[in-house]
Design an enzyme around this catalytic site. Structure first.
Site, mmCIF file in Angstrom:
data_model
loop_
_atom_site.group_PDB
_atom_site.id
_atom_site.type_symbol
_atom_site.label_atom_id
_atom_site.label_comp_id
_atom_site.label_asym_id
_atom_site.label_seq_id
_atom_site.Cartn_x
_atom_site.Cartn_y
_atom_site.Cartn_z
ATOM 1 N N ASP A 44 0.646 -1.242 0.184
ATOM 2 C CA ASP A 44 0.351 0.311 -0.236
ATOM 3 C C ASP A 44 0.860 1.421 0.469
ATOM 4 O O ASP A 44 1.748 1.385 0.514
ATOM 5 C CB ASP A 44 -0.786 -0.516 1.129
ATOM 6 C CG ASP A 44 -1.907 -0.754 1.474
ATOM 7 O OD1 ASP A 44 -1.107 -2.418 0.880
ATOM 8 O OD2 ASP A 44 -2.296 -1.768 2.353
ATOM 9 N N TYR A 103 2.126 -1.100 9.243
ATOM 10 C CA TYR A 103 1.639 -1.402 8.844
ATOM 11 C C TYR A 103 1.211 0.021 8.468
ATOM 12 O O TYR A 103 1.429 1.196 8.906
ATOM 13 C CB TYR A 103 -0.422 -2.727 9.536
ATOM 14 C CG TYR A 103 0.285 -3.196 9.450
ATOM 15 C CD1 TYR A 103 1.741 -4.151 8.669
ATOM 16 C CD2 TYR A 103 -1.090 -4.268 9.249
ATOM 17 C CE1 TYR A 103 1.903 -5.314 8.531
ATOM 18 C CE2 TYR A 103 -0.839 -6.008 9.640
ATOM 19 C CZ TYR A 103 0.663 -6.316 9.195
ATOM 20 O OH TYR A 103 0.702 -7.805 8.870
ATOM 21 N N SER A 104 -0.756 -0.271 7.096
ATOM 22 C CA SER A 104 -0.574 1.141 6.402
ATOM 23 C C SER A 104 -1.144 1.944 7.454
ATOM 24 O O SER A 104 -1.855 1.664 8.178
ATOM 25 C CB SER A 104 -2.047 0.836 5.629
ATOM 26 O OG SER A 104 -1.452 0.366 4.254
ATOM 27 N N ASP A 172 -5.299 0.812 10.058
ATOM 28 C CA ASP A 172 -5.181 1.971 8.791
ATOM 29 C C ASP A 172 -5.849 3.020 9.228
ATOM 30 O O ASP A 172 -6.196 3.314 7.497
ATOM 31 C CB ASP A 172 -5.634 1.162 7.340
ATOM 32 C CG ASP A 172 -5.177 0.125 6.930
ATOM 33 O OD1 ASP A 172 -3.932 -0.702 7.361
ATOM 34 O OD2 ASP A 172 -6.027 -1.066 6.715
ATOM 35 N N GLU A 225 -10.100 -2.972 4.880
ATOM 36 C CA GLU A 225 -9.348 -2.505 4.736
ATOM 37 C C GLU A 225 -8.774 -0.971 4.218
ATOM 38 O O GLU A 225 -9.944 -0.492 3.155
ATOM 39 C CB GLU A 225 -8.437 -3.461 4.353
ATOM 40 C CG GLU A 225 -8.163 -4.620 4.385
ATOM 41 C CD GLU A 225 -6.437 -5.581 4.336
ATOM 42 O OE1 GLU A 225 -5.799 -6.211 4.710
ATOM 43 O OE2 GLU A 225 -6.459 -5.108 3.218
HETATM 44 C C1 FRU Z 1 -3.281 -3.985 2.897
HETATM 45 C C2 FRU Z 1 -2.860 -4.174 3.978
HETATM 46 C C3 FRU Z 1 -3.631 -3.454 5.530
HETATM 47 C C4 FRU Z 1 -2.424 -3.425 6.343
HETATM 48 C C5 FRU Z 1 -1.251 -3.598 4.837
HETATM 49 C C6 FRU Z 1 -0.143 -4.411 6.289
HETATM 50 O O1 FRU Z 1 -2.664 -4.284 1.624
HETATM 51 O O2 FRU Z 1 -3.326 -5.693 4.159
HETATM 52 O O3 FRU Z 1 -4.850 -3.673 5.410
HETATM 53 O O4 FRU Z 1 -2.189 -1.963 7.113
HETATM 54 O O5 FRU Z 1 -1.570 -4.195 4.029
HETATM 55 O O6 FRU Z 1 1.457 -4.249 4.848
#
Ligand code: FRU
Length: 467
Positions: A44, A103-104, A172, A225
């Site tokens: 992402d 993560y994101s 996220d 997500e």
């Molecule tokens: C979407 C995701 C997000 C998460 C990230 C982890 O592609 O699964 O929900 O934060 O990738 O890399």
């Protein structure tokens, strides 16, 4: 701010980029005008913003493993959205609350500082399923004063701080300010396996309280997500990447979906979601994020798909995936239109005017093509790999060769009068219907160019120069 683990990770990333970078760079499928990881894995786009004169694109980066690995925030910076400098990662998994992946998340700018909100992923050791038990999804904040290094990092919320009835999957964060208050959206999966979006509010950017939950009346997938909520020309839109939708005709043909709901009412209280629209009908588009650049809203997506049944041969060179080109979002009659930023035109080489007929062939490794179809059925093949055809109201994107397992995707399209196709060495992005219908895919060709197998009309083709 740094600790011993961060210092070691920083050195290791530097070393792996130096040692493995040359092998990745030799791959004939490295892209010319798309952002990709120097080595390893990318997913992402994160923390998109413009701070002063500089655009920043962070991305989910697995430097040590081209099939995933522990996520860092990789970092690209640019003055013009075209020429990008790769900087050292901005965020490392170096704290107890983000140790199994940074993560994101998103960037919020205020008083010359960058506030980076992200999810700290923690997998506890034990016999857990990591969906309902055993995983910490922490809401974290990192602050940067120079847009290059982080001065502080903290954990703001843990799973126990989220509303009741949720699985461990809450992630996220996307943050903005409105009416003197800060707001945050997060994607969530309930214990009943329903996707929803949580709204939090804060007066100080640090203490957050849950103030609303938005979902559909009927279940719509088990997890949403990467939410993004914004107003465009008086209409609110909620972008999400829902997981767990069944294919229905030409909808949800990929492993996971990605699109938007128009949102009616006030997201802080009574509101309702309109019909879900997919943002892209190709094979590779997921987890997009947008940001405001003055008056325009720009979106990048990940040109990839988690858990897809197809593969990417770039792994043989130790890297995988790229982002889409930046697109300007506009709204028209409740729909979102996506079109490449005009800055990309600065890469145009000499214009080639093409009178289209069956058998017409133009060689070009990378190109920007605008095709006026004259309303007639057509079929064209890009890079001997991606066949785009239209007849009787259906646009088909098929990858019979060099698609590493990709097959075909279809989309309803009453009349594609003008098509824009941006082709890079190993990617194709199609924009039809003024940007209301987009199809993105990767491909791994051995020959480059475009050939019409059937069709009429005229086209303008520019070879795209390497930035
Ligand atoms: C979407 C995701 C997000 C998460 C990230 C982890 O592609 O699964 O929900 O934060 O990738 O890399």
């Amino acid at each position: 701010m740094s600790n011993a683990l961060q210092r070691d990770l920083m050195r290791l990333v530097e070393r792996v980029e130096r040692e493995d970078g040359p092998r990745a760079a030799q791959d004939p499928h490295r892209l010319a005008f798309h952002l990709m990881p120097p080595v390893g894995w990318l997913n992402d786009p994160n923390g998109l913003c413009r701070m002063g004169e500089d655009y920043h694109v962070f991305f989910q980066y697995g430097p040590f493993d081209c099939t995933g690995g522990v996520k860092h925030w990789g970092h690209y910076r640019s003055r013009d959205l075209i020429h990008w400098d790769l900087l050292p990662p901005m965020l490392y998994p170096d704290q107890p609350y983000d140790i199994h992946g940074v993560y994101s998340g998103s960037a919020y700018l205020e008083d010359g500082k960058m506030y980076l909100y992200y999810t700290g992923n923690v997998k506890h050791e034990g016999d857990y399923d990591y969906v309902y038990t055993g995983r910490g999804h922490n809401t974290c904040l990192a602050v940067s004063e120079d847009g290059r290094t982080v001065t502080s990092k903290q954990c703001l919320m843990e799973n126990k701080d989220y509303p009741a009835g949720l699985s461990c999957h809450v992630r996220d964060p996307k943050v903005w300010k409105q009416d003197g208050m800060y707001y945050m959206v997060q994607g969530a999966r309930t214990v009943e396996d329903r996707g929803e979006v949580l709204i939090f509010q804060s007066e100080d950017k640090v203490h957050w309280t849950h103030c609303n939950t938005i979902t559909t009346p009927e279940p719509f997938g088990y997890m949403w997500e990467c939410p993004d909520l914004f107003e465009l020309d008086g209409q609110w839109f909620l972008c999400v990447s829902p997981q767990g939708l069944e294919r229905a005709g030409d909808c949800f043909q990929n492993r996971y979906a990605c699109g938007y709901f128009p949102l009616y009412g006030d997201f802080r209280g009574a509101c309702r979601l309109g019909a879900f629209q997919e943002l892209d009908k190709g094979f590779d588009f997921y987890a997009p994020q947008s940001f405001l650049d003055g008056a325009r809203r720009i979106q990048f997506g990940w040109m990839g798909m988690p858990d897809a049944e197809y593969t990417n041969p770039t792994t043989a060179y130790g890297w995988q995936h790229c982002l889409t080109v930046p697109c300007v979002l506009t709204a028209k009659a409740g729909k979102l239109l996506r079109n490449p930023v005009p800055e990309l035109d600065t890469l145009h080489g000499a214009l080639r005017q093409v009178a289209v007929s069956a058998g017409r062939h133009e060689e070009a490794r990378t190109f920007d093509l605008r095709y006026q179809t004259a309303g007639q059925p057509f079929s064209l093949t890009i890079h001997d790999s991606v066949r785009l055809s239209w007849k009787e109201g259906t646009l088909t994107l098929a990858v019979p060769a060099h698609g590493a397992g990709r097959t075909a995707r279809i989309a309803h399209c009453a009349q594609p009068s003008v098509l824009r196709i941006l082709a890079d060495t190993s990617s194709v992005e199609v924009f039809a219907d003024g940007g209301a219908l987009c199809l993105s895919t990767r491909c791994y060709p051995e020959n480059w160019g475009v050939r019409w197998d059937a069709g009429t009309g005229t086209a303008e083709l520019w070879e795209m120069q390497q930035p």
